[in-house]
Design a protein around this motif. Structure first.
Motif, mmCIF file in Angstrom:
data_model
loop_
_atom_site.group_PDB
_atom_site.id
_atom_site.type_symbol
_atom_site.label_atom_id
_atom_site.label_comp_id
_atom_site.label_asym_id
_atom_site.label_seq_id
_atom_site.Cartn_x
_atom_site.Cartn_y
_atom_site.Cartn_z
ATOM 1 N N VAL A 16 0.859 -1.185 0.000
ATOM 2 C CA VAL A 16 0.000 0.000 0.000
ATOM 3 C C VAL A 16 0.894 1.234 0.000
ATOM 4 O O VAL A 16 1.838 1.319 0.797
ATOM 5 C CB VAL A 16 -0.926 0.026 1.234
ATOM 6 N N VAL A 17 0.603 2.170 -0.894
ATOM 7 C CA VAL A 17 1.423 3.371 -1.039
ATOM 8 C C VAL A 17 0.615 4.603 -0.641
ATOM 9 O O VAL A 17 -0.523 4.784 -1.099
ATOM 10 C CB VAL A 17 1.922 3.520 -2.500
ATOM 11 N N LEU A 18 1.209 5.431 0.209
ATOM 12 C CA LEU A 18 0.656 6.753 0.517
ATOM 13 C C LEU A 18 1.208 7.715 -0.519
ATOM 14 O O LEU A 18 2.429 7.886 -0.619
ATOM 15 C CB LEU A 18 1.050 7.186 1.923
ATOM 16 N N ILE A 19 0.337 8.327 -1.311
ATOM 17 C CA ILE A 19 0.787 9.133 -2.441
ATOM 18 C C ILE A 19 -0.095 10.369 -2.603
ATOM 19 O O ILE A 19 -1.299 10.325 -2.316
ATOM 20 C CB ILE A 19 0.797 8.276 -3.735
ATOM 21 N N ALA A 32 -6.493 -6.431 -7.276
ATOM 22 C CA ALA A 32 -6.504 -7.894 -7.224
ATOM 23 C C ALA A 32 -5.703 -8.453 -6.049
ATOM 24 O O ALA A 32 -5.718 -9.658 -5.815
ATOM 25 C CB ALA A 32 -5.976 -8.469 -8.533
ATOM 26 N N SER A 33 -5.006 -7.583 -5.306
ATOM 27 C CA SER A 33 -4.213 -8.038 -4.164
ATOM 28 C C SER A 33 -5.054 -7.987 -2.895
ATOM 29 O O SER A 33 -5.282 -6.915 -2.324
ATOM 30 C CB SER A 33 -2.961 -7.174 -3.984
ATOM 31 N N LYS A 39 -5.299 -4.295 3.869
ATOM 32 C CA LYS A 39 -4.458 -3.355 4.627
ATOM 33 C C LYS A 39 -5.024 -1.942 4.544
ATOM 34 O O LYS A 39 -4.999 -1.201 5.536
ATOM 35 C CB LYS A 39 -3.020 -3.387 4.132
ATOM 36 N N ILE A 40 -5.540 -1.563 3.372
ATOM 37 C CA ILE A 40 -6.147 -0.233 3.259
ATOM 38 C C ILE A 40 -7.310 -0.105 4.242
ATOM 39 O O ILE A 40 -7.434 0.895 4.963
ATOM 40 C CB ILE A 40 -6.626 0.049 1.819
ATOM 41 N N TYR A 41 -8.182 -1.104 4.280
ATOM 42 C CA TYR A 41 -9.309 -1.062 5.223
ATOM 43 C C TYR A 41 -8.810 -0.959 6.666
ATOM 44 O O TYR A 41 -9.379 -0.232 7.483
ATOM 45 C CB TYR A 41 -10.180 -2.306 5.062
ATOM 46 N N SER A 155 1.083 1.873 9.342
ATOM 47 C CA SER A 155 1.861 2.629 8.367
ATOM 48 C C SER A 155 1.785 1.971 6.992
ATOM 49 O O SER A 155 1.841 0.740 6.879
ATOM 50 C CB SER A 155 3.319 2.712 8.815
ATOM 51 N N PRO A 156 1.654 2.768 5.915
ATOM 52 C CA PRO A 156 1.709 2.213 4.562
ATOM 53 C C PRO A 156 3.079 1.587 4.287
ATOM 54 O O PRO A 156 4.051 1.843 5.007
ATOM 55 C CB PRO A 156 1.463 3.431 3.662
ATOM 56 N N ASP A 157 3.167 0.799 3.233
ATOM 57 C CA ASP A 157 4.433 0.150 2.879
ATOM 58 C C ASP A 157 5.414 1.109 2.232
ATOM 59 O O ASP A 157 6.631 0.904 2.293
ATOM 60 C CB ASP A 157 4.156 -1.028 1.938
#
Length: 200
Positions: A16-19, A32-33, A39-41, A155-157
């Motif tokens: 998961v990316v914080l952007i 699809a992952s 993880k976002i939820y 924390s995001p990845d």
């Protein structure tokens, strides 16, 4: 490795990316992952029965998903508002094209963002789930990454910091109705949208 390549790699690995987007900061993941979507939820503490919006690079990506880009939606997509801060709610025209990760959904909220880095990532990954980087139930997404991280549950990845994000989200317009219904006021005013729809 440049920033776009790094982001694409993390996303393809199920991260998961914080952007930054052209509005608020977002959390992005490959639809699809299952691991990344969960993880976002978890990061947002968002109920899993609430669907996540989709970002794409262009209209071709939407047509490949079997979405119904009707006359109203088509007019807005061809306007100067796209790419930009308008989220469209669309239904499906061709169920046979619907990928497995969209099964069970009758509509999606989708947007083409006006952000060069994010668009370059989307061209490599295809459609991504991208949702505002705030905890569920909190009315606003903080403009600064450090404040976002304090609010999230974990924390995001990958964290891609790109200045201060806006605190006003996109305008949501439901194109399944005629006339279309503005479901959330945001950066683009209803007056601008209505002017485009009524200009011939």
């Amino acid at each position: 490795m440049n920033r776009a390549d790094q982001i694409v790699q993390v996303i393809h690995e199920g991260g998961v990316v914080l952007i930054a987007t052209d509005t608020v900061y977002g959390l992005a993941a490959l639809p699809a992952s299952r691991k990344a979507v969960s993880k976002i939820y978890r990061l947002k503490e968002r109920p899993e029965n609430m669907f996540l919006p989709i970002m794409v690079a262009d209209m071709d990506d939407l047509e490949k998903l079997g979405l119904d880009i009707n006359r109203i939606a088509g007019k807005l997509f061809k306007s100067e508002l796209v790419p930009g801060a308008v989220t469209f709610i669309l239904g499906f025209k061709d169920e046979s094209l619907k990928p497995s990760w969209l099964q069970g959904r009758e509509e999606i909220a989708t947007r083409i963002p006006d952000n060069r880095l994010l668009l370059s990532v989307l061209r490599e990954t295809g459609p991504l789930l991208v949702t505002s980087a705030n905890r569920h139930g909190f009315p606003h997404t903080p403009g600064h990454v450090k404040d976002i991280l304090k609010e999230l549950n974990g924390s995001p990845d990958l964290i891609v910091e790109d200045g201060e994000g806006k605190e006003i989200p996109s305008t949501i317009i439901n194109c399944r109705y005629n006339p279309p219904v503005i479901e959330r006021s945001g950066l683009i005013s209803s007056d601008i949208i209505n002017k485009i729809l009524h200009d011939e």
